[in-house]
Design a protein around this motif. Sequence first.
Motif, short mmCIF file in Angstrom:
data_model
loop_
_atom_site.label_atom_id
_atom_site.label_comp_id
_atom_site.label_asym_id
_atom_site.label_seq_id
_atom_site.Cartn_x
_atom_site.Cartn_y
_atom_site.Cartn_z
N SER A 169 0.53 -1.26 0.50
CA SER A 169 0.12 0.11 0.06
C SER A 169 0.70 1.02 0.30
O SER A 169 0.95 2.53 0.65
N PRO A 170 1.55 1.43 -1.28
CA PRO A 170 2.44 3.44 -0.84
C PRO A 170 1.94 3.71 -1.11
O PRO A 170 0.96 3.88 -2.27
N LEU A 171 1.97 5.40 -1.25
CA LEU A 171 1.30 6.51 -1.13
C LEU A 171 1.28 6.41 -3.01
O LEU A 171 2.03 5.62 -3.69
N ARG A 172 0.25 6.62 -3.84
CA ARG A 172 -0.44 7.27 -5.55
C ARG A 172 0.10 8.77 -5.24
O ARG A 172 -1.21 9.36 -4.23
N TYR A 173 1.03 9.69 -5.67
CA TYR A 173 0.84 10.18 -5.78
C TYR A 173 0.66 11.25 -7.71
O TYR A 173 1.21 10.20 -8.47
N VAL A 174 -0.16 12.27 -7.76
CA VAL A 174 -0.10 12.38 -8.94
C VAL A 174 0.88 14.28 -9.17
O VAL A 174 0.65 15.54 -8.30
N PRO A 175 1.72 13.68 -9.92
CA PRO A 175 3.30 15.32 -9.94
C PRO A 175 2.30 16.61 -10.71
O PRO A 175 1.83 15.91 -11.85
N GLY A 176 3.28 17.15 -9.82
CA GLY A 176 2.24 18.42 -10.54
C GLY A 176 0.82 18.91 -9.67
O GLY A 176 0.59 19.82 -9.94
N SER A 177 0.47 18.15 -9.45
CA SER A 177 -0.81 18.82 -9.22
C SER A 177 -0.97 19.82 -8.26
O SER A 177 -2.04 20.36 -7.59
N GLN A 178 0.55 20.03 -7.46
CA GLN A 178 0.26 21.14 -6.43
C GLN A 178 -0.48 22.59 -6.93
O GLN A 178 -1.19 23.52 -6.56
N ARG A 179 0.20 22.27 -8.38
CA ARG A 179 -0.20 23.50 -8.81
C ARG A 179 -2.09 23.48 -9.49
O ARG A 179 -1.98 25.24 -10.06
#
Length: 268
Positions: free
Chosen positions: A153-163
């Motif tokens: 169950s690693p974290l999944r991230y959406v790169p650049g979504s902070q923008r």
Amino acid sequence: MRDVLDVEMLRRRYRDDGFCVAPPVVAQDVLDEATVAAEAVAAGESDTGLAPKLRERERGDGPQRLVKIAEPHNCSHVLRRLVAHPGIWRLAAAVTGARALQVWAVDLFIKRPTDEAPVGNIGWHQDGPFAPYWHGDIFTVWLALSAVSADASPLRYVPGSQRLGPLGRADLFRTDLDPARTGLPLPDGFRWSEVTAEVAAGGLALHQRDTLHASGPNRSAQPRRSLAIRVRTERCVLAGEAAAARREHLRDEALAPVVHGDARLLPR
């Protein structure tokens, strides 16, 4: 051999992608002690005479596969020491460029092993909308108490979504992780991509307040244990109706320790 700590690379990834993954900064004997403490808290034990603030569970009946406990360090001296571990905060300050850091919330997550795909999912969300009383720079330090491999169950991230900025509050316990069914108001033209963040025991994943992230079920043979430590820098202020209650919380040095820098730099 321990991984080499490349702070400049971590700083770039945090800035550009909205997250970064760092190698271990907490020793194994400290993690072993914290693991025992985390399971004791999950079992309802306390060595401080106090209780955690909130317990949640995934929807449905049957054995609990996802344990989520808010402020577990309220009832554990071991977890209090871990939350203030100096190695964590030296690195976090270097990555974020912060001059002062204060913990304002902590969540304990324990994911039990399961073969059922939707059980124990944490849905796609940003952290910021869950804390609208903070205006400015807050972030999360996700500390792996146990090794988080691709099947754990690693974290999944959406790169650049902070923008994208804040997209609104989402459902943490949504079982469907298909991005087309998140319900989030994604702008036209946004290209969705996912990165899986495997983290070694004692390692960290840092992410910004508006970075989209989620996690699936734990298909490994062992429980996946972690602390999500919510932090503010000197670059944020409290505002809104909940500000007064939060200021009172920040005066509690056990629950909300200043873990780096001079407390006088932190706006009240």
